[in-house]
Design an enzyme around this catalytic site. Structure first.
Site, PDB file in Angstrom:
ATOM      1  N   ARG A  62       0.850  -1.175   0.000  1.00 49.38           N
ATOM      2  CA  ARG A  62       0.000   0.000   0.000  1.00 49.38           C
ATOM      3  C   ARG A  62       0.889   1.230   0.000  1.00 49.38           C
ATOM      4  NH1 ARG A  62       2.244   1.679   3.779  1.00 49.38           N
ATOM      5  NH2 ARG A  62       0.883   3.464   3.780  1.00 49.38           N
ATOM      6  N   GLY A  63       0.246   2.372  -0.230  1.00 45.87           N
ATOM      7  CA  GLY A  63       0.996   3.583  -0.475  1.00 45.87           C
ATOM      8  C   GLY A  63       1.109   3.771  -1.975  1.00 45.87           C
ATOM      9  N   ASP A 249      -2.316  10.445  -2.362  1.00 47.40           N
ATOM     10  CA  ASP A 249      -2.609   9.392  -3.322  1.00 47.40           C
ATOM     11  C   ASP A 249      -2.987   9.945  -4.687  1.00 47.40           C
ATOM     12  OD1 ASP A 249      -2.837   6.487  -1.940  1.00 47.40           O
ATOM     13  OD2 ASP A 249      -3.255   8.081  -0.497  1.00 47.40           O
ATOM     14  N   ASN A 259      -5.900  11.932   0.237  1.00 43.90           N
ATOM     15  CA  ASN A 259      -4.976  11.186   1.096  1.00 43.90           C
ATOM     16  C   ASN A 259      -5.800  10.381   2.082  1.00 43.90           C
ATOM     17  OD1 ASN A 259      -2.208  10.570   1.793  1.00 43.90           O
ATOM     18  ND2 ASN A 259      -2.546  11.699   3.702  1.00 43.90           N
TER      19      ASN A 259
END
Length: 357
Positions: A62-63, A249, A259
């Protein structure tokens, strides 16, 4: 479903090893399993695109930048899987598309898949070379933005003492190809001896702040504490924070930023307290084709993540969970954006649509 392998203690075998959330290993992808941190450190071996989509959806990886790197290698996985299963070109492209759409809010995933896809006809080595280039570029970009962001924060705050910084969710090496975005800025300040304390928001409902950010800060030896998301505004308004640094994001042309949910509350508190609210993200996270936050799709995750934890129900049986994974922080609440190219001062009208197009 992908399964973790090589479970170990809660840190890598080499205590000084540079963390890599995404690695290509011979003929498959190897991901740090972020669902079992901080208690166990293990890798998940990904050998087909269905496993990769599952890993992205379950937040094994993730990220936005890390998902982008994983997605780039997903094209290689589709090619290998297609050869193994006797797929047509159309079936390979369909598998790539499923990877492309696995998490719609994070723009890096689509950008990186689209960047690698034209190399499909040149063969697997060309696809792997382009995916590896994406990884290298992200690490270099993160280190550059760390320096830019640290320099800007010191100038903006005018402080010569170590800073007290608040961050939300996880934006470190685990969320990127390496080093980190917002956490990379904090790491750079730490290398200069200029971090007094980091407030890491716990990040409900899956606790990326307490599970992952705190793990990385501990790994780096950076002074920190974890606080409930609901405590962040009060901590800021009591004057206990010098600046907030968060990731992103997706960033629209007008500076509106998607985000992890809870970010906009931090921005509002910073605006009221008059302290900097800095967004750190690579230019691949900037989507100038999206005019504003109104046009950013917000992923709604399973409501059970909110009304249950660890398989135990925490709300009455009939209660439904409302679980947006992200929120939108209006550009007017953001002091500046740092990328690998430098810092855009939103207050001075330096917006992504006119400066990063």
């Amino acid at each position: 479903m992908s399964q973790p392998v090589a479970a170990t203690a809660a840190t890598p075998a080499a205590a000084t090893a540079e963390l890599r959330a995404v690695e290509w290993s011979g003929d498959h992808l190897r991901l740090i399993d972020q669902t079992i941190l901080p208690h166990h450190f293990a890798y998940v071996e990904i050998r087909d695109t269905a496993q990769l989509v599952d890993a992205i959806v379950r937040l094994v990886v993730r990220g936005a930048p890390a998902i982008g790197a994983a997605g780039a290698y997903g094209v290689a996985l589709a090619m290998i899987e297609g050869e193994r299963e006797g797929w047509s070109r159309e079936q390979v492209l369909a598998a790539v598309h499923r990877v492309h759409e696995a998490r719609p809010t994070a723009v890096n995933l689509a950008v990186c898949v689209d960047r690698v896809l034209p190399h499909l006809d040149a063969g697997l080595p060309a696809v792997l070379a382009e995916a590896a280039a994406i990884q290298r570029e992200d690490i270099r970009a993160n280190r550059d933005m760390g320096v830019f962001g640290a320099d800007w924060l010191l100038r903006r705050t005018g402080l010569t003492r170590p800073l007290r910084i608040l961050t939300h969710c996880n934006t470190g090496a685990l969320a990127t190809a390496g080093w980190g975005t917002a956490l990379g800025v904090i790491r750079e300040l730490h290398t200069r001896g200029l971090v007094e304390l980091v407030y890491a928001d716990e990040t409900r409902p899956l606790l990326q702040g307490s599970r992952l950010t705190a793990w990385e800060l501990d790994y780096e030896g950076i002074p920190h504490c974890v606080q409930a998301d609901g405590a962040a505004a009060g901590t800021i308004l009591r004057g206990e924070v010098d600046a907030a640094v968060v990731g992103a994001d997706r960033i629209a042309a007008n500076g509106d930023t998607a985000n992890k949910v809870g970010t906009v509350g931090v921005a509002l508190a910073c605006a009221d307290a008059g302290i900097p609210f800095l967004v750190a993200a690579p230019t691949t996270t900037v989507d100038v084709a999206t005019s504003s936050g109104d046009d950013i799709h917000i992923e709604l995750r399973d409501g059970d993540e909110v009304v249950a934890y660890g398989g135990t129900r925490t709300a009455p049986p009939a209660t439904r969970g409302h679980n947006p994974a992200f929120d939108i922080t209006p550009g007017r609440l953001i002091t500046a954006l740092v990328t690998e190219r430098g810092v855009l001062d939103f207050g001075a009208g330096e917006l992504p649509g006119s400066h990063l197009a």
